[in-house]
Structures are given as C-alpha cells and as structure tokens.
Design a protein around this motif. Structure first.
Motif, mmCIF file in Angstrom:
data_model
loop_
_atom_site.group_PDB
_atom_site.id
_atom_site.type_symbol
_atom_site.label_atom_id
_atom_site.label_comp_id
_atom_site.label_asym_id
_atom_site.label_seq_id
_atom_site.Cartn_x
_atom_site.Cartn_y
_atom_site.Cartn_z
ATOM 1 N N ASP A 55 0.709 -1.102 -0.127
ATOM 2 C CA ASP A 55 -0.089 0.004 0.077
ATOM 3 C C ASP A 55 0.778 1.334 0.018
ATOM 4 N N ILE A 56 0.149 2.424 -0.621
ATOM 5 C CA ILE A 56 1.120 3.629 -0.288
ATOM 6 C C ILE A 56 1.082 4.017 1.139
ATOM 7 N N PRO A 57 2.071 4.480 1.332
ATOM 8 C CA PRO A 57 2.390 4.819 2.934
ATOM 9 C C PRO A 57 1.393 5.880 3.080
ATOM 10 N N LYS A 58 1.125 5.928 4.467
ATOM 11 C CA LYS A 58 0.362 7.040 5.061
ATOM 12 C C LYS A 58 1.351 8.308 5.106
ATOM 13 N N PRO A 59 0.777 9.468 5.558
ATOM 14 C CA PRO A 59 1.716 10.831 5.770
ATOM 15 C C PRO A 59 2.349 10.656 6.966
ATOM 16 N N PRO A 60 3.723 10.971 6.898
ATOM 17 C CA PRO A 60 4.440 11.333 8.161
ATOM 18 C C PRO A 60 3.669 12.119 9.328
ATOM 19 N N GLY A 61 4.104 12.078 10.312
ATOM 20 C CA GLY A 61 3.382 12.861 11.308
ATOM 21 C C GLY A 61 4.496 13.933 12.151
ATOM 22 N N ARG A 62 3.753 14.828 12.733
ATOM 23 C CA ARG A 62 4.611 15.458 13.739
ATOM 24 C C ARG A 62 5.860 16.212 12.994
ATOM 25 N N ILE A 63 5.626 17.098 12.199
ATOM 26 C CA ILE A 63 6.521 17.946 11.579
ATOM 27 C C ILE A 63 7.100 18.957 12.427
ATOM 28 N N ILE A 64 8.109 19.042 12.916
ATOM 29 C CA ILE A 64 8.773 19.871 13.816
ATOM 30 C C ILE A 64 10.004 20.601 13.080
ATOM 31 N N PRO A 65 10.027 21.718 12.870
ATOM 32 C CA PRO A 65 11.180 22.731 12.449
ATOM 33 C C PRO A 65 11.829 23.101 13.539
#
Length: 1672
Positions: free
Chosen positions: A739-749
């Motif tokens: 399956d196409i992966p799910k979006p990554p989470g918790r994007i912290i710059p």
C-alpha cells in the motif's frame, strides 16, 4: 484522424545517447577506435572470402582429408566439422560484400588465428578449426538481426540429442528480431542492419562467448572426428595438383593468417566481458613472518570483468620492479596474481597491498610481512631513517609511527547546489602533520556513508595536497552527504558537506522530473526486474505512471517495454535474449507530457544465475582450441518432471511475478517452461506463454483482471515432450500488496543556521518498504512549494539548506515506497530562519542572583547556595560564576575567582579556604548574551567546622503550580546532613507580612519526599514558606524563606490534560500561550528531571508539548509536572495513580484496538427468489471501510457465486448466494475494518440448522416460480359462518381474466353454478348443513396459460373432527333460550338451533341430576328444535331444567325454571289441551263426505250415502234449504248401524232441486255436511251441467261440486280459556294445530308449522361473488 493522447504531444524522442548530452554508454567506449580501424576488417574480410571460395573449389575437386575436412561444403563424406567450417565460410563470404560486417570476427580471434594454421597441419588442426568456426558462426549469428541462419537455441542445451548424427539448423527469426513495443509515446530510432555494424564488437562480450563455449561442450555437435583412411586415389590426386594452384592457395593462406593476426591484436584491446562487474578478491594475500635472507611470495586471486589490473604497493607506494631488478617478481597467470620478494631483510618489513582495478571500480587487500633475525638484534640506524624496520611486536602503527597524525582541512567545500547535466566539483586542501614524504595518505570519498569508486560519472584526484571529486554529469542519484576521509594508518579525519542536485529544466512545460536510481534486480535468462525511485517534482500534475526503455549494450536503439504507464516502481521486463547485455532507463508521464529519461542503469547480462556465479567465481581461461571428443551412442530424451517451490514473489495491479525451482528429473538436456493460469475456484487452465516457452525460472504474468483471484502452475518441456504441471499456487488477488504509505506525522522545524532549518518528523504508521522521504518548504503566505531534496532521504531528520535568512517557512513531508508517494503531511508550524544561538533577538545579561547563604562549612571549604536572578535576560541561564574575598578585621580584601568553568547548579563548594577566616561571596549569572552583574557581597561567613548533630538548612526552596487555593513547594536536601541521615522534612508557612512568631507548621509528621502540595490557601493572600530537615538528633536550622507568592489562579492558566489518541497512545498534554521565543517545556516526574527516555517521549511543537508514554505501567506511577521556562511561573501537574493507570490502559486498549459497533450481528434470511442473504449492519462506517468475507477460515471473494456489497452510508454489509449446496455447510464470518477499528461476526450453519435453511431456500425458490403465474396467497382453509354453514375459502393473486378455478372433492369435480370473477381475490365454496357425508379431500386448482397452482385441504380424521367441533360450537351458540310448551300429552321444554347434526351431543339435567329417559320423559329433535317431553307431568317434575350442548371441546348450557306459577300454568294448559283433545276425538262428524254439488236429469233416481261417527252415537237430521226435512215417499232418509246415512229419491223432479244439509250431533259437537242438488229437466231448459249419479243397481250420473263442511265443537276447557293468566313467556300446543281464533295472544309469535326436513342434497348459491353448489 484521432488526436494523440496528451502524453504524446510535443515530445522529442531520445534514441541516441543518454539525454541530450554527448555521452556514450559504458560498453560502447571503444566505438570511435573501431570506426578508425574498420578498413582493416574490410581487407581481412575480402581476403578471407577469396580463401573460402578457393577451398570450396578444392572441396568440389575431391581434395585430400586435410583439405576436404576443413573446407568442403557439399561432400557427402565429410562430417559435422566440415559442415561447421563451410557454414562459417559462407557467412564470411557474405560478410565480404560489406566491410562493416567484419566485426563478427571479434568473438574469439585467438581461435580464428589458430584455425588459419590448420590448413597445413593435418586432422588434429581440423578439430581446432572446426571448433573455432563453430564459435565464430555462433557469434556471428548473435550479431545478425536479419539472418535466417541462426541455429536453434535448444540444440545448445545438454541433451542426448547432441549426440545424434545429424544437426538440424532451424531459422530463429523471432529470437533475433528487435522486439519493439510500438507505442507512439516513444519510438526508438530503428537501426537498419544488413550485415555487421561498426559497433558490433561492443556486443560480442564474454557472456556471449561463455554461452557459445558452454553450448559447444554440452552438445558436442560438429566436433566429432572419424578417422577416414586415405585412399590411393586421394594421394594421387594431391600429388597431381598443379603448382600454380598450390602457390595461390599458399598465398591466400598467408594473407588470411596476416588478417586474422591483425584482428586478434586489435581485439586484445577490447573489453571482452559482457557482465561488467567490479573486481573482487576470491583469495586474498596472507601475511607472512619469515627469517632474514629468505624469499617470500604473496598470492591472490581476483575476479571481475573487464579483467582487473592488479598493482602491488608497499606501504601505499607502488612497487617498481624496474627500479629494484631481481628484488621483486610480479606474475599473473589466469587470474592468479603473485608478488615474490627475494632475500628479505628488515627493509622489507611493511604492509603490502594488492589493488585490483577495472572500469567498474577498485578493491584492495592487505597483508603484512615480518622479517626476523636469528639473534633478535635491532639496528638502531633504521629507526632514525624513518623506515619501517621495527618488529611489529613493538606495537607501532602500520606506517611505523607510534604517534598520531594531525590532519586538518582548509579551503573546504560547503553545501553545494547543482542541476542535472551540470559538472560539479568538490575540493578540499588537506594538511597532514608531520609531513612524511614517503608516506601518502589514503583519500576516500563517501556518499551517504557508502564508499565511492571512480566511474564515468565520478572522477577523483589527489595532488598530494588537495583532494577533489568531480561529478562529470550530475544526476539526482548524486545528491547526498559527501564525506572526505583522509586515512593515515589507523587514524583518519573526515569532513562532510551536502550536495543538492535539482531537476533539469523540463523540455515540456509541466512535465514531471526524471525518475532516479534505476536498478536491475533478479536478472535471469530472459527476464529482469527494473526498479526505480519516483521523482520529487511532478510538474504540478499527478504522475500517471512510468515508461521503461531498454537498450542492448553496444547499440543506441532504445525500445519501450510497456505499452501503458505503470504506477508501481518495479516492473518485470521479459523477452530478453540469453547471453546479451542490456541497459535500462525510466521516464515519468503526467498530464502535460513525458519527463526526461533517467540515468541509465548498470548493464545487466541475461544469464542464468548459476552461469553468472560461475563466471564471477571462475574467470575464463584463454581458449586453446583443443576439444576432447568421445563417441557415444545416442540416448533417448527424458521428459522433465514438474517444477518445485512455485510461489508468487510479487503481485501488483498490473502483473504477477512467479518464481520456481527447476525439477530434479530433467535429463542432460536444457529445459524450458510453460506457465498456466486459471481463475481461483475453477479448473479452466489457460497457457500464458502459448508461443514461446520461457527459459528462466521466473516469469511475469500480465493481462490479469484487477480484483480477481488466480492460481498458477508451471510445466517443463524439452525435446522429449512436456512434463506434468507443478502444484498450483494459492489463490492470488490481482492487486497491489504494497500500500501507499500514510503521511508522516509531527513535523517539527528547529533553527540551525542563518540559511538552514532542521526538520524532524515521525515515521508513518504501518509503513512498509519505505524508500525514503521528500521534504518541501514554502515561504509563509506564498503558496509556492519547493522541494528541499531530490533524492529520498532515509531517517526522520533532514537539514533543509538554501533558505532565506529572516523569512518564515513552513514545511511538509511525504513518504515514498514502490507503491507511490504518500499524501503530504500536515504543514509544520512557521519558523523564522535564524541562527540557533541567539535566535536573531537581542538578549541582555541576567540580573544578579541574591540571598547567598552557606549550606555547609568545614575547615577548608564552604558550600554556598543562592537564588536564581529575577531577570534572566530573555534566554536561559547557562551557568554561574562565584567570587570570594577575605574579611580581616572588618576590612574586605581582593575578590578572587572561585570557579573558572561556569556551574549549572545553584550550590557550589569553594575549596582551599582558610579555617576560622571570615569570607564574603558574590555570584554572577551568565547566559548567551554574557555574564551579568555580580550580586551584592554576601554577609560575612566564617569558615569553620560545623559540629552540630542536626542537619543543615535545605536550600533552593521554590514553588510551582500556583493556584488560588494551593501550590506545590519544592526544595533540595541539605548539603550538611548532621551526624545521622536525614529522616524527613517539616514545612513552615506564614503570611508575608506576618511577624516571625507566626510561622506555623504545615505537616505534623516528617515528609520523606522533597516536595509537597500545600492546600487550603486563601485566594489573594501572599505567603512565604521555609523547610527544616530532621534526623535522629533533631530538627535543623530552617532554610531561607522562599520568595513571596500570592495564592491566585492567573487568567489563561491551563492544566495538564491526559489524552488517549486514536492509536491508543497515552499522553500528557500541556499548552501555553504566554511563551517567549526562548521558552521551553520542562517535564518532570515527582518533580525530578526525567532523564530516562525509555519510558517517555517528549514532543513539543509551538506552544504545545506532549509527554507520550511508550508503555504505561506501574513504573510510570507518580506526579508529572510541566514547567514553561522564561514565563511567569506557568506550570501544571497531573497525578497518575494505580486507579488512573487502569482507566487509561483500558481506554488505550479501546482506542488501539477499536471495535466497530454493530447494530445487528450476522444473520441470514431467505429472499423472495430463494436466494440466501447473509447480512449484518454496523452502526456507522466511514468511506474507507472494508469487509472481508470468510467461509470455513478461507477468504471468499465477489464472483458468480457470491454477490458482496458494503454500503458505507447505511453500514449494511451483505452477501447473497443464489443457492445453498451441501458444500456450503460451515461457518460464515464477516470481518470489518474501518481504519484501525475492526469487528467480526460469525454464523454457524451446520447440521439441522443448515438443512432447514437449505430446504427453506429451495421451497422459497419454488414458491417464487409458482408465483409467476396465478397462485394462492392463502392456501385453502375453512371457516364456519354465522348460519353454521362451512365455507371453504382461499386467497389468490396474479389473476387475469382467462384464469380458471376448478373445485374437487375426492378427485371428483364439483360443479359450480357461476364462474368466479376474483374481484376481491377470494374464492369460496359454501357447504350448508355440514355433516359426516361431507368428509373428504378438497382441492382447488388455478390455471391459465402462465401455469397452474394447486391448494389442497384434507377434511378427514382429525381435521374433520376439528371442523365438526367448530360447527357444533357454532350450533350450540345459536341455540335459543329454553321455552315451556304445554301439549295434550304433557309439558315440553324446547330450544331452536340453526340446524342440528348428530355430532352435537345433547344432555338434560333436572335439579342438577342427569335425567334418565323413559316412556314418560323423553327427548328428541324435530327439525331445528331440540326438546324434552314430560308426559303426564306430576308435582315431582317441578324444578330447574338445564339443556347441555357439547361441541366436542366445551359445553354450552341453557336453563329454565319449571316450578311455581310456571309449572301451574303449564300444567293447567296441559289439562285444557288434554280435554280439548278428548272432545275433538269423540265429537260427531261426517267421515265419508257427501259431494258438494249433484246435477241430475229429471226423472232419474238420486242416491246419496255417507258415514258418520261420534261417541256417543250422534243424532242425524236433514235440512233442505235450511229447513227441516224428513223422509217421505219421494225421499227416503235412512240411518243404519249408528254410522251409515243414506238419501234416496227414486225419481227426481225439478222440485227436488235445492240445498240439502246432513246434520250430525252429539254432546261433544255438531257437524253439517251440505250438498246441492240440481235437477235438469228433460227439455234442457237449464244451463247447468248434467251429472248422473250412480245408484246402486242402476247407472247414474254424479255431479261433484266443492264441498264446504262446518264443524262445531263445544268443550269446557275452551270456555275456561279466558280465565287463564299465564306467568311464562309462551305456552304453545303443538299436538294439534288450533284454529287461529283459539291460540292465545302471547303465543302468536311462535310459528305453527314445523320446518321441513332438508334433503341430503346441497344447494349451491351465489351471493356477492361467492359460489354455491349442489353436492350429489
């Protein structure tokens, strides 16, 4: 003409070289050199053509064995070797026509050279010649794309067929055709080849030669030698050959030999390896320890193609054999390399390196040499000379130096940005000290941690001072972190910098970027899987798929492999030709068009993996041309067995890849395979590769229907036939397994530098086979996104470079795997690009600390404590600096530094003080802005040994979590603990303004903890707190009070909130809206810093922070607090105790394994057509909900048998089966999945339950077919009407005008009076007065042209009894009340019913006693009347009478009271009727009546007679015309015997006419009988009819007229009737029917006539559409 698809418009095709650059493929590097020397081959071809022509001529002249065996083409005496040569000579003669074909000689020039010598060396050379031309012709056939002389590939396999006498040459055009997938998206330039092209030598590599030699040895065809005796004629003919011919032949041989030698010399320079793989050491050199003056030899074996060049190094310095003659000997024999060192001494002690290099890379192997002396002496001169002459036992480095090198990098390369197609260079100057001229460093370059080797794409240089790496043609594959490593022995230094490579400008606006990292996997004989990575840039439109192109090595002709774009980033390419090498490239396509092609893959040869491994491990030795020939009898072929271990190794929407192992039983012959498929659940096997069997144990099956399940099997075949199939695979669904992966989470710059930001994220859940991530950035508000990387990065952290300082950016991330790119993650919080230190803000130094106190004092040191500055300067404090000074006599001295390195704690021990000396202290705080102002000097403290037994004061008393009625107080334990351990703490508190005596203790018992939540505070009041420590000796001195604190809950205060997310992750969440740029969230457990991150993860984003439990358990119980730094005390806490932990774990489990709530469990029902419907209903389903259907633990799928449906809107999940069969017995399960939520419900259908359901389904199916025509809605039944008749009725439907209905009883039709109109859909049959004669079986039939339906009703036995019971019940209910009737015989009690049947049992009860019937008391039924007759009643008959009617189930009663006045009146009436009966019986009457009228002719005799009766005998008299009339002579009247009366006139006259009356009379009554006599005169004057009365003895005419009789009865009861006053409703006499005048008025409502008895025939009636009939 149809318009082209969007991806074909404005597209420039690429068919020459890589992209638009003038770059050649790896294996075509000698093309230019070949063109320059093509003339040499043209001359050689011409010369050879002449030679072959001459030898053909000589063959026709029947030359000797040497010439005929080598050159003849048509002689019948020649064997296969001569055929092979003639085949080759024909080919070369054809090649002579065009000089460009000369490259075909390049396969094995050494063999060809040897073949030229065979002309003069007899039959032994013929063997070599035949083998050489065997190889030459085969290689030539590999090069010809339009030749029909290709030998059948199957003949090369190891088979008994190879030992047969005759070789079949079969055309194999199909294999040699250029197979193009003709799609107008990409059309490669077609290269027309009529012979051998000028680049043919590039394709004739080691793989082709290996295949040729392998086939030659396997078959043995064309190399067998049979000795033939030379005949005398042959020798004689040879002797007679002319000198001219001999000289010509000799000249031609010499010319041909020269040409072949030149060709051989040239081809020695060519790269003859088709497989192209880097070198590798099969055997590495070993270290040696020897005695001085001995020789040593290092050996190694190297594999690789092209053949690697091996260089030997001593201490990384190349060994120069010429500079040291006799010292070193370097040899190479068939891949076995050696270095021999003669007469070794201590100068030879070193590390030796063998370096193998070819165009694919370089590899090194190390070995050490230790030389020992017999006496073990060490020559000190060698140590000063700088050479390695020390024994290794001294532990020196490999370079001979014990000290480490210092390596520095200057003029370094920075983060570099480039674009595809550009040339990029990275460089760095390296300074190594100490500088040792003779020792060179190892320069190594790494990309993303992987060592880089030189290639056509990468060039590396080292000048001795500067290391550089050049990317000659940058591609996105070159993007990454580049590291320069400088190695000096065991020590090395590194420097790294990132290189970004952006996409080249698309030639079509809006087209996507080029794919990257094209690799070839799982290569086999005719099959390879090509994989790639998706580009980061899609051109603004989603990528629709990818096209894969292939090119045979040595050509520039690109062929597209797939007709339609594929989305999956792996694709199997089939149809390759064994032994040939290929390169591949990939292009992306979107709505705008097709991208530029990717970088080409590494070449891959179409070989069996075993052959590939054999070539790599055992490089080919030079061809000697010697073939050992043995003669064997031909053997029969063996039909191969079935393949084994068949499995599906990959399945997508577009194809399925199969893999298997060859069978064990296959004989000595090569095998090929046929692949078969069938839809799962069927046995309809279809062959996939119908035309050409595959050679590889791999196969990709295309043209499958998406969503369907298939099974596969494989058969082997060879010349002996086709074997049995393998075991079939399990059912495989044609769908993407990945399956196409799910979006990554918790994007912290987070900030990094002025132009870069560090972005971190979390891996998407359930991610499989991730290739990496793409990161994009956007300036806030612009809406334009730019990729930060063009090569997917692994890990969850990336530094985004090239940002604009001061701008605010947001970031997003998407994951990549072979199935595709995920959706973008949520945008990160905006971040301003600034350097991490300072953050771009102006900070101030912190204010001075305060409240300096002594925590412990000993003879030479003191421990100080202080409070944090009130102003920290906008950033966190990094440390404190302490100063001290002596105070002597009250005069302070000079300040001294107590610490050079800042201390982070607010307690510090100052060492080396003087005992009994007074000191003052000051403390300064430091942050990023610098060191702040020192505090004011503390009060003087004396440095002396504390000897008190109680502990010292606690310190660092602070507070947190301040609320209106509570706060948490924190402190640290005393530095001085006294003479015993601390046992606890006491907390004191007071209001800030209160005096010292107002301190009060908060706790009565000592606390073991170093924190306390103090409750019960008054809102708005300011408090101070202090802490005292206690031990066994007592309570110590209190700490300094904390700063005043006001009990209040400030506006906006928020609490820590516990949360359990959808994944079941438990977290504590805290939010703060009062943060400054330098604020941080600090979490603690039990108010201690959390140092163990194995239990908890902290995730902070913007003004929100989250403490995430990894696995909440008992170890996590406690109080969790979060403090936000650089704020005004923002903090909060949350307690997790055992009860709370259990609650959170239960909630986590519920969220982690959510259950889809079901409105109804799995149920089954039968539909109208007999279909079986399984269904369940969920309370709610999302649009992504899925359902799996399982039967007996095996998943079933939608198809012909099962119709499945999931309605997400209603939550209804159903599966419909047309019918149930025996094999459908078992357990049915519906498995639901909606995101993470799951549920399932099962239904067990076995045994009687299944049989009942199956029978019901079959019945319902029949019912449905029945209802297609006229049918019964309600089957035939009965009901009893109010009239107690039986009505048979049924309800019908689907009736039309032509529908008929027929009734039957016991198979005999019942005639119906009228036809039914079916107006109300009910048919009835009325049976009146139902009785036993009506028992039987009733049927009703509906029929028309659509069919018929039958309904049957059995009215027999029990059914008839039930019906009769109902009839009896209705009859009993219809019974009227009992009435009393007096008769002449006695008193009658009676009741009327509708009608009477024998089944109705009647009983009578008198005064609760059953009546016994006698002649006096009897019962009976007359018509519809049921009666009880009491004759001659007596007073004993008085009482209560009850009539009991029993219908078979229940009794019905009717009661009357026959007593009192009712009895008296009835009895009186009985007496009256009795007397009246007597009177009527005995009264006078005329029995034989007279005629009413007598007409007689005048003169005739008249004689009338009659009989009278009466008791007593009546008196008789006559009247004439109402007057008394007596007997006379004319009329004689007689009365005889008391009963006979006569009237006689002998001759009548007209005077006798008149009315005569006979009057009889006694005491009971009188009766008169009248007769009118009419006398007709003879003259006929009267008009009256004549009647002659016969008189006895005479013939008389009698005339009869109507007679009226009058009777008068007089009786006493009749006279007394007026005096009776009855007290009952009715008294009716039925013995006689009285005159209407004699019936009392109260009895007139009773009918006087009994009803007639009904016949046994039934009358049919019709009322309102209901039919009536007569039953015979």
């Amino acid at each position: 003409m149809m318009s082209l698809p969007f991806y074909q418009r404005h597209h420039d095709h690429y068919d020459r070289a890589y992209r638009h650059k003038a770059l050649q493929s790896t294996v075509s590097q000698y093309q230019k050199e070949t063109k320059n020397k093509s003339a040499v081959y043209a001359q050689g071809s011409t010369a050879y053509a002449r030679g072959s022509s001459a030898y053909r001529h000589a063959s026709a002249a029947d030359f000797s064995l040497e010439s005929s065996a080598a050159y003849s083409h048509g002689s019948s005496a020649h064997h296969l070797e001569s055929a092979a040569y003639s085949y080759g000579s024909t080919a070369y003669d054809h090649a002579a026509a065009q000089s460009k074909r000369s490259a075909a000689y390049s396969l094995d020039s050494e063999a060809l050279s040897k073949s030229s010598a065979a002309y003069s060396h007899g039959s032994e050379s013929i063997n070599k010649l035949a083998a050489a031309y065997r190889l030459g012709s085969e290689a030539y056939s590999l090069g010809l794309k339009d030749s029909n002389l290709m030998i059948e590939d199957q003949s090369y396999k190891m088979s008994p067929k190879a030992k047969r006498a005759k070789q079949n040459l079969v055309s194999e055009d199909k294999e040699n055709e250029a197979i193009d997938y003709s799609v107008p998206i990409f059309t490669g330039r077609e290269v027309s080849i009529s012979g051998i092209t000028d680049t043919e030598e590039e394709r004739i590599k080691e793989s082709a030669a290996y295949i040729a030699r392998r086939n030659l040895f396997a078959t043995g065809e064309g190399v067998s030698v049979k000795k033939v005796a030379k005949s005398a004629s042959e020798e004689e003919h040879h002797e007679k050959k002319s000198r001219k011919v001999a000289i010509r032949e000799s000249a031609e041989r010499m010319a041909l030999k020269k040409t072949l030698e030149d060709t051989q010399a040239f081809h020695k320079k060519l790269n003859q390896d088709k497989l192209l793989h880097p070198p590798e050491f099969v055997i590495e050199p070993h270290s040696h320890t020897i005695w001085e003056k001995q020789n040593v030899k290092f050996h190694c074996t190297v594999a690789g193609w092209p053949a690697p060049r091996v260089t030997w190094y001593k201490n990384n310095v190349p060994i120069d054999v010429q500079a040291h003659p006799g010292k070193y000997t370097i040899a190479n024999r068939y891949g076995l390399h050696s270095l021999e060192i003669s007469t070794c001494d201590f100068d030879d002690i070193a590390q030796y390196r063998a370096s193998a290099m070819n165009v694919k890379g370089e590899i090194s192997a190390y070995a050490s040499l230790v030389v020992k002396r017999y006496k073990g002496d060490i020559d000190a001169s060698h140590l000063h000379a700088g050479t390695f002459s020390m024994p290794l036992s001294l532990g020196v480095t490999p370079h001979g130096f014990a000290s480490r090198f210092e390596i520095k990098f200057i003029d370094k390369f920075d983060v570099t940005f480039g674009r595809e197609g550009e040339t990029m260079s990275l460089g760095c100057t390296v300074v190594i000290s100490p500088d040792i001229k003779r020792f060179k460093p190892d320069i190594e370059w790494y990309r993303n941690g992987v060592l880089i080797t030189p290639s056509k794409w990468v060039q590396m240089h080292w000048t001795g001072e500067r290391a550089s790496l050049t990317l000659t043609h940058a591609n996105k594959e070159d993007e990454g972190l580049y590291t320069l490593r400088v190695v000096m022995g065991e020590y090395y230094e590194e420097y790294s910098g990132y290189v970004f490579v952006r996409d080249a400008d698309a030639e079509i606006p809006g087209a996507p970027g080029a794919p990257l990292d094209v690799q070839c996997l799982d290569a086999n004989k005719d099959y390879v899987i090509v994989s790639w990575k998706q580009p980061a840039v899609d051109g603004g439109n989603p990528i629709l798929g990818y096209f894969i192109d292939r090119c045979e090595v040595g050509t520039t002709h690109w062929t597209q492999c797939n007709e339609t774009p594929v989305k999956f980033a792996r694709f199997p390419v089939t149809g390759l030709i064994e032994g040939r090498s290929y390169i591949f490239r990939v292009r992306a396509v979107n709505k705008a068009g097709v991208s530029l092609p990717s970088r080409v893959s590494e070449p891959v040869a179409a070989l069996d993996p075993s052959d590939r491994a054999r070539l790599r491990s055992h490089p080919s030795a030079p061809w000697t041309g010697q073939i050992i020939v043995t003669e064997e009898e031909p053997a029969e072929g063996v039909v191969p067995g079935p393949p084994t271990d068949l499995q599906v190794i990959e399945a997508t929407k577009n194809y399925v890849v199969l893999s298997w192992k060859p069978p064990g039983q296959r004989g000595h012959e090569g095998i090929m395979y046929f692949v078969e498929k069938c839809v799962a659940g069927t046995e309809d096997w279809q062959r996939v590769n119908t035309e050409i069997p595959v050679k590889s144990p791999r196969f990709a099956v295309f043209d499958l229907s998406e969503g369907k399940s298939y099974c596969f099997r494989v058969r082997c075949c060879n010349s002996a036939g086709i074997g049995e199939p393998s075991e079939a695979t399990e059912a495989t669904v044609v769908d993407d397994k990945l399956d196409i992966p799910k979006p990554p989470g918790r994007i912290i710059p987070t900030r990094n530098t002025d132009t870069s930001v560090v972005v971190t994220w979390t891996e998407p859940p359930d991610a499989k086979e991730l290739v990496g991530y793409y990161i994009e950035s956007s300036v806030v508000g612009s809406g334009h996104w730019e990729p930060c990387n063009n090569n997917p990065v692994k890990g969850t952290r990336f530094i985004c470079h090239g940002l604009v300082n001061g701008e605010k950016y947001i970031f997003r991330v998407r994951a990549v795997n072979a199935a595709g790119l995920s959706e973008f993650s949520q945008d990160s919080e905006p971040i301003e690009v600034q350097a991490a230190i300072g953050g771009g803000l102006l900070h101030a130094a912190p204010s001075p600390p305060y409240d300096i106190t002594v925590l412990e004092s000993v003879r030479d040191s003191m421990v100080l404590g202080w409070k944090q500055p009130k102003a920290i300067g906008g950033t966190e404090i990094t440390g404190y600096y302490v100063n001290y000074r002596e105070v002597i006599g009250g005069v302070p001295g000079k300040w001294r530094e107590a610490n050079i390195k800042a201390v982070t704690e607010r307690a510090y021990r100052i060492e080396n003080l003087k005992e009994n000396t007074v000191y003052q202290f000051q403390v300064a705080a430091a942050n990023l802005a610098g060191v702040g102002t020192p505090s004011l000097p503390s009060k003087p403290f004396k440095c002396e040994e504390w000897t008190i037994a109680v502990p010292g004061p606690p310190h660092d008393v602070t507070y947190t979590e301040v609320r209106k009625d509570s706060l948490v107080l924190l402190w640290k334990e005393p530095v001085y603990t006294g003479r015993s351990p601390i046992a606890g703490y006491y907390i004191d508190m007071k209001e800030t303004e209160a005096k010292e005596e107002h301190w009060r203790s908060v706790n009565e018992k000592p606390l073991q903890k170093k924190y306390l939540k103090i409750a019960g505070l008054t809102e708005g009041v300011s408090y101070v707190f202090r802490v005292r420590a206690t031990n066994q000796a007592g309570v110590g001195r209190p700490s300094d009070p904390c700063d005043p604190v006001v009990a209040e809950t400030r506006p906006g205060t928020k609490e820590v909130v516990v949360n359990v997310d959808d994944d079941g992750v438990i977290s504590l969440n805290f939010e703060c809206d009062q943060m400054t740029p330098n604020s941080k969230f600090v979490w603690s457990k039990n108010y201690e810093p959390i140092e163990d991150d194995s239990r908890l993860d902290i995730d902070t984003k913007g003004g929100k922070s989250k403490a995430i439990f990894k696995d909440l358990g008992e170890d996590d119980l406690g109080i969790y607090s979060c403090v936000v730094t650089d704020t005004d005390g923002v903090s909060s806490g949350y307690t997790i105790d055992e009860e709370e932990m259990k609650r959170l774990l239960a909630l986590s489990h519920e969220h982690k394994f959510p259950t889809i709530p079901l409105a109804s469990e799995l149920a089954v029902e039968i539909l109208e057509k007999g279909e079986v419907r399984f269904w369940l209903q969920a309370e709610k389903l999302s649009g992504n909900a899925k359902a799996n259907f399982v039967f007996n633990d095996k998943e079933i799928f939608n198809g012909e048998k099962y119709k499945m449906k999931v309605d997400q809107h209603t939550g209804l999940v159903e599966m419909i089966m047309d019918k149930l069969e025996d094999k459908d017995e078992g357990t049915y399960t519906f498995q639901l999945q909606d995101g993470k939520a799951t549920n399932q419900s099962s239904l067990v259908l076995i045994g009687d339950v299944f049989k009942k359901l199956r029978d019901e389904a079959e019945f319902q199916k029949k019912e449905w077919h029945r209802k297609q025509g006229p049918h019964f809605v309600d089957q035939l039944g009965w009901e009893v009407t109010d009239e107690c008749n039986v009505m048979l009725k049924c309800k019908v439907a689907n009736i039309k005008k032509e529908t008929h209905i027929v009734w039957y009883k016991d198979d005999r039709e019942i005639m119906v009076d009228e036809e039914h109109d079916f107006k109300d859909g009910v048919c009835t049959l009325l049976i009146s007065e139902f009785s036993k004669k009506d028992t039987g079986i009733y049927e009703v039939i509906l029929k028309d042209d659509r069919g018929k339906d039958i309904s049957e009703l059995k009215l027999t036995d029990t059914a008839f009894a039930d019906l009769m019971n109902e009839v009896c019940r209705r009859i009993a209910l219809s019974a009227t009340d009992l009435k009393i009737q007096s008769t002449a015989e006695g008193i009658r009690l009676y009741s009327f019913v509708t009608y009477y049947v024998e089944d109705l049992r009647v009983g009578w009860v008198h005064n609760d006693t059953q009546i016994r019937f006698t002649d006096r008391v009897k019962t009976g039924v007359t018509g519809e009347q049921i009666w009880l007759q009491i004759n001659e009643p007596t007073p004993q008959d008085k009482g209560k009478y009850t009539m009991e009617l029993f219908d078979g189930k229940t009794g019905h009663k009717k009661t009357v009271d026959l007593s009192g006045q009712a009895f008296d009146e009835a009895f009186a009436e009985f007496q009256r009727l009795k007397q009246a009966a007597i009177a009527e019986k005995n009264r006078a009457r005329v029995l034989g009546g007279l005629p009413d009228v007598v007409t007689i002719q005048e003169g005739k005799a008249l004689n009338l007679s009659c009989t009278v009766w009466g008791d007593p005998t009546p008196e008789v008299s006559w009247l004439k015309n109402e007057k008394s009339f007596v007997s006379d002579a004319n009329c004689i009247l007689r009365f005889e015997s008391g009963k006979n009366v006569s009237f006689t006139i002998s001759a009548v006259s007209t005077l006798d006419s008149g009315k005569y009356s006979l009057v009889v009379k006694n005491k009971y009554g009188t009766e008169t009988s009248d007769v009118t006599v009419i006398v007709i005169s003879v003259s006929g004057q009267t008009d009256t009819a004549k009647h002659v009365v016969s008189i006895p003895g005479q013939s008389q005419n009698n005339v009869t007229v109507p007679k009226k009789k009058k009777a008068t009865t007089t009786s006493k009861p009749q006279q007394e009737k007026k005096d009776i006053k009855p007290h009952v409703d009715e008294i009716i006499a039925t013995e006689e029917t009285p005159d209407s005048k004699e019936i009392p008025a109260v009895e007139k409502e009773i009918p006087a006539v009994e009803k007639d008895t009904k016949s046994n025939q039934h009358t049919a009636k019709k009322t309102h559409g209901k039919a009536a009939a007569t039953i015979p």
